[in-house]
Design an enzyme around this catalytic site. Structure first.
Site, PDB file in Angstrom:
ATOM      1  N   LYS A  36     -19.926 -15.852  26.327  1.00  0.00           N
ATOM      2  CA  LYS A  36     -19.034 -16.858  25.732  1.00  0.00           C
ATOM      3  C   LYS A  36     -19.528 -17.309  24.346  1.00  0.00           C
ATOM      4  O   LYS A  36     -18.746 -17.361  23.398  1.00  0.00           O
ATOM      5  CB  LYS A  36     -18.955 -18.045  26.697  1.00  0.00           C
ATOM      6  CG  LYS A  36     -18.146 -19.215  26.238  1.00  0.00           C
ATOM      7  CD  LYS A  36     -17.660 -20.023  27.414  1.00  0.00           C
ATOM      8  CE  LYS A  36     -18.640 -21.088  27.877  1.00  0.00           C
ATOM      9  NZ  LYS A  36     -18.716 -22.228  26.939  1.00  0.00           N
ATOM     10  N   SER A  37     -20.809 -17.596  24.237  1.00  0.00           N
ATOM     11  CA  SER A  37     -21.340 -18.071  22.947  1.00  0.00           C
ATOM     12  C   SER A  37     -21.164 -17.007  21.867  1.00  0.00           C
ATOM     13  O   SER A  37     -20.793 -17.314  20.725  1.00  0.00           O
ATOM     14  CB  SER A  37     -22.836 -18.379  23.071  1.00  0.00           C
ATOM     15  OG  SER A  37     -23.030 -19.539  23.812  1.00  0.00           O
TER      16      SER A  37
ATOM     17  N   GLY B  60     -16.431 -27.395  23.736  1.00  0.00           N
ATOM     18  CA  GLY B  60     -17.330 -28.075  22.794  1.00  0.00           C
ATOM     19  C   GLY B  60     -17.786 -27.126  21.694  1.00  0.00           C
ATOM     20  O   GLY B  60     -17.916 -27.519  20.523  1.00  0.00           O
TER      21      GLY B  60
ATOM     22  N   SER C 268     -29.846 -28.325  19.403  1.00  0.00           N
ATOM     23  CA  SER C 268     -28.464 -27.933  19.676  1.00  0.00           C
ATOM     24  C   SER C 268     -28.052 -26.764  18.791  1.00  0.00           C
ATOM     25  O   SER C 268     -28.022 -26.873  17.566  1.00  0.00           O
ATOM     26  CB  SER C 268     -27.519 -29.114  19.424  1.00  0.00           C
ATOM     27  OG  SER C 268     -26.192 -28.641  19.331  1.00  0.00           O
TER      28      SER C 268
ATOM     29  N   GLN D   4     -25.098 -25.609  18.748  1.00  0.00           N
ATOM     30  CA  GLN D   4     -23.766 -25.900  18.210  1.00  0.00           C
ATOM     31  C   GLN D   4     -23.891 -26.623  16.875  1.00  0.00           C
ATOM     32  O   GLN D   4     -23.178 -26.316  15.923  1.00  0.00           O
ATOM     33  CB  GLN D   4     -22.967 -26.750  19.207  1.00  0.00           C
ATOM     34  CG  GLN D   4     -22.614 -25.988  20.472  1.00  0.00           C
ATOM     35  CD  GLN D   4     -21.898 -26.852  21.497  1.00  0.00           C
ATOM     36  OE1 GLN D   4     -21.841 -28.069  21.361  1.00  0.00           O
ATOM     37  NE2 GLN D   4     -21.374 -26.219  22.540  1.00  0.00           N
TER      38      GLN D   4
ATOM     39  N   ASP E  55     -27.871 -24.154  29.945  1.00  0.00           N
ATOM     40  CA  ASP E  55     -26.663 -24.047  30.776  1.00  0.00           C
ATOM     41  C   ASP E  55     -26.974 -23.562  32.192  1.00  0.00           C
ATOM     42  O   ASP E  55     -26.113 -23.607  33.070  1.00  0.00           O
ATOM     43  CB  ASP E  55     -25.652 -23.090  30.113  1.00  0.00           C
ATOM     44  CG  ASP E  55     -25.087 -23.682  28.828  1.00  0.00           C
ATOM     45  OD1 ASP E  55     -25.119 -24.915  28.668  1.00  0.00           O
ATOM     46  OD2 ASP E  55     -24.616 -22.907  27.980  1.00  0.00           O
TER      47      ASP E  55
HETATM   48  C1  S3P Z   1     -23.733 -23.422  23.028  1.00  0.00           C
HETATM   49  C2  S3P Z   1     -24.816 -24.232  22.896  1.00  0.00           C
HETATM   50  C3  S3P Z   1     -25.259 -25.154  23.938  1.00  0.00           C
HETATM   51  C4  S3P Z   1     -24.664 -24.808  25.287  1.00  0.00           C
HETATM   52  C5  S3P Z   1     -23.201 -24.531  25.203  1.00  0.00           C
HETATM   53  C6  S3P Z   1     -22.936 -23.371  24.268  1.00  0.00           C
HETATM   54  C7  S3P Z   1     -23.362 -22.530  21.903  1.00  0.00           C
HETATM   55  O1  S3P Z   1     -24.854 -26.464  23.612  1.00  0.00           O
HETATM   56  O2  S3P Z   1     -24.924 -25.825  26.214  1.00  0.00           O
HETATM   57  O3  S3P Z   1     -22.681 -24.221  26.474  1.00  0.00           O
HETATM   58  O4  S3P Z   1     -22.586 -21.590  22.111  1.00  0.00           O
HETATM   59  O5  S3P Z   1     -23.855 -22.784  20.805  1.00  0.00           O
HETATM   60  P1  S3P Z   1     -25.748 -27.405  22.658  1.00  0.00           P
HETATM   61  O6  S3P Z   1     -25.683 -26.852  21.294  1.00  0.00           O
HETATM   62  O7  S3P Z   1     -25.075 -28.759  22.748  1.00  0.00           O
HETATM   63  O8  S3P Z   1     -27.122 -27.396  23.250  1.00  0.00           O
END
Ligand code: S3P
Length: 447
Positions: free
Chosen positions: A32-33, A104, A179, A181, A331
């Site tokens: 997914k990421s 998110g 993070s 993200q 996760d």
């Molecule tokens: C993700 C980063 C993580 C993870 C999320 C996916 C990403 O979040 O928990 O499911 O794809 O960059 P955080 O950046 O808030 O740690």
């Protein structure tokens, strides 16, 4: 502990009573990421990109739809997604708000892109995402020059968000929260900024954005925990990207095969990016029998490592997970808590505070559910650091369980219920569509 429980009938119950010994081979849909990043960089590049093993679920569709609304031409055909890049300046303004559902990653990465756009966009979300904190990304993007307004409650910002970008300048950002993200939003905005953009991390987080930027020709230098992006001429599509199987989805099956006696499964073509495979390291430390075969790089060396995993039933021992390991398995913490309940001895997972701000408060969702199943699990706080302590008893009892609308809580509880004594009932499983709509079908294929 006694395994006798009384059930009251829940609204849409999912009954888990059919126990089996998992065996067989599975290949999972793409990570997914990686999928979010592949879509975004393909959209911003020149040329067409074919994404293979692309996962279709609520979150990936959120990014796909958002980019389509911004004028990107994207076609879907049986596991393949084709993106016609429109270049760094090719996105079109949207008259309507962009709905990113509860993804998110879509929201935070998209804000990084929109920060580079000289037009105003409103982004709206589903109810779970509207309760998740946004200041962490709004603050650095404002420092780069974006104009952002958001809903404010008790000194924290939340969606919906209105952003007007353009005319950005690079910044040096010392990340306060681990993070990926936030790091990715800053780097994506950095693509549009004058001067260099640098992110300095205290704890390393998943590096998919950095790897993907490299294969699209960005001028990015990674040096331990420092990531520097220098301006360049634009991004060029590599033509084709294979997205390896999602390690976060694999984790449910890795733990399932580990805790059910006599189980043995093979997971093919899994993502094995070291910044994501903490779950394998920790389970191996707990004596799990996991054989990992990493494929030789068949694509540009910076792209994502992948390989096959063979997992056999094991007698687990407790362990200590340190704060610096958390980003590599953030996760997977819910399913790791399940594994720890089946281990002998104590497991301490240190520095789990970020779980409070996931799709639900996952410390609460897992503690409530696992306690109902008879687990000895508690949370302690040392200063500002929250830890989970589980005294493994080698077993759990079936019970009435709740997903809290959270996909990873739901899948973790199905795995716990399949390994538990007696039957369990989960109030709602539909939330797995966020990341893994094929979860039950994949599970069935192992019967
Ligand atoms: C993700 C980063 C993580 C993870 C999320 C996916 C990403 O979040 O928990 O499911 O794809 O960059 P955080 O950046 O808030 O740690």
């Amino acid at each position: 502990m006694s395994c006798i429980r009384k059930f009251s009938p829940p609204a849409k119950p999912f009954l888990i009573k059919h126990k089996f010994i998992p065996s067989g081979r599975i290949i999972l849909a793409g990570d997914k990421s990686i999928a979010h990043r592949a879509l975004i960089l393909s959209a911003l590049s020149s040329g067409k990109t074919i994404l293979k093993n692309f996962p279709i679920h609520d979150d990936s569709l959120a990014t796909l739809n958002a980019l389509s609304v911004l004028g990107v031409k994207i076609l879907r055909k049986k596991g393949l997604v084709s993106v016609k890049g429109c270049g760094m300046q090719g996105l079109k303004t949207s008259n309507q708000p962009i709905f990113v559902n509860n993804s998110g990653t879509t929201l935070r990465l998209l804000l990084g892109v929109l920060a580079g756009m000289d037009f105003k966009t409103k982004v709206v979300t589903g109810k779970y995402l509207s309760a998740r904190p946004m200041s962490r990304v709004n603050v650095p993007l404002r420092l780069m020059g974006a104009q952002i307004t958001a809903r404010i409650k008790a000194n924290q910002e939340y969606a919906p968000i209105v952003i007007k970008g353009g005319n950005l300048k690079g910044i040096v950002y010392h990340a306060k929260i681990a993070s990926a993200q936030v790091k990715s939003a800053i780097l994506l905005a950095g693509l549009f900024a004058k001067g260099k953009t640098q992110v300095l991390e205290r704890l390393s987080t998943r590096d998919h954005t950095e790897r993907m930027l490299k294969i699209f020709g960005a001028n990015i230098v990674v040096n331990n925990n420092s990531i520097t992006l220098n301006p360049n001429q634009g991004l060029v599509s590599p033509g084709e990207i294979y997205i390896p199987g999602d390690i976060s989805s694999a984790a449910f099956f890795i733990v399932l095969a580990t805790i059910i006696p006599k189980a043995k499964i093979i997971i093919e073509h899994s993502s094995l990016n070291p910044s994501r495979s903490g779950i394998i390291n920790v389970l191996k430390r707990m004596q799990a029998k996991i054989k990992v075969v990493v494929f030789k790089a068949d694509k540009p060396v910076n792209f994502e490592p992948r390989g096959d995993l063979t997992i056999s039933s094991s007698k687990l021992k407790g362990t200590v997970v340190l704060p610096r390991e958390i980003p590599s398995l953030v996760d997977e913490l819910p399913i790791l808590m399940v594994a720890a309940c089946f281990a002998q001895g104590r497991t301490i997972i240190k520095g789990v505070g970020e779980l409070r701000v996931k799709e639900t408060d996952r410390i609460n969702s897992m503690v409530v559910n696992l306690r109902k199943m008879g687990a000895d699990i508690r949370v302690n706080k040392v200063g500002l650091v929250e830890n989970i302590v589980i005294q493994g008893q080698g077993r759990l009892c079936g019970s009435e369980l709740k997903s809290f609308g959270d996909h990873r809580t739901a899948m973790s509880m199905v795995v716990a219920a399949l390994a538990a004594e007696g039957e369990s009932r989960l109030d709602d499983i539909s939330c797995v569509s966020k990341s893994f709509p094929g979860f039950l079908k994949t599970l069935k294929s192992l019967e």
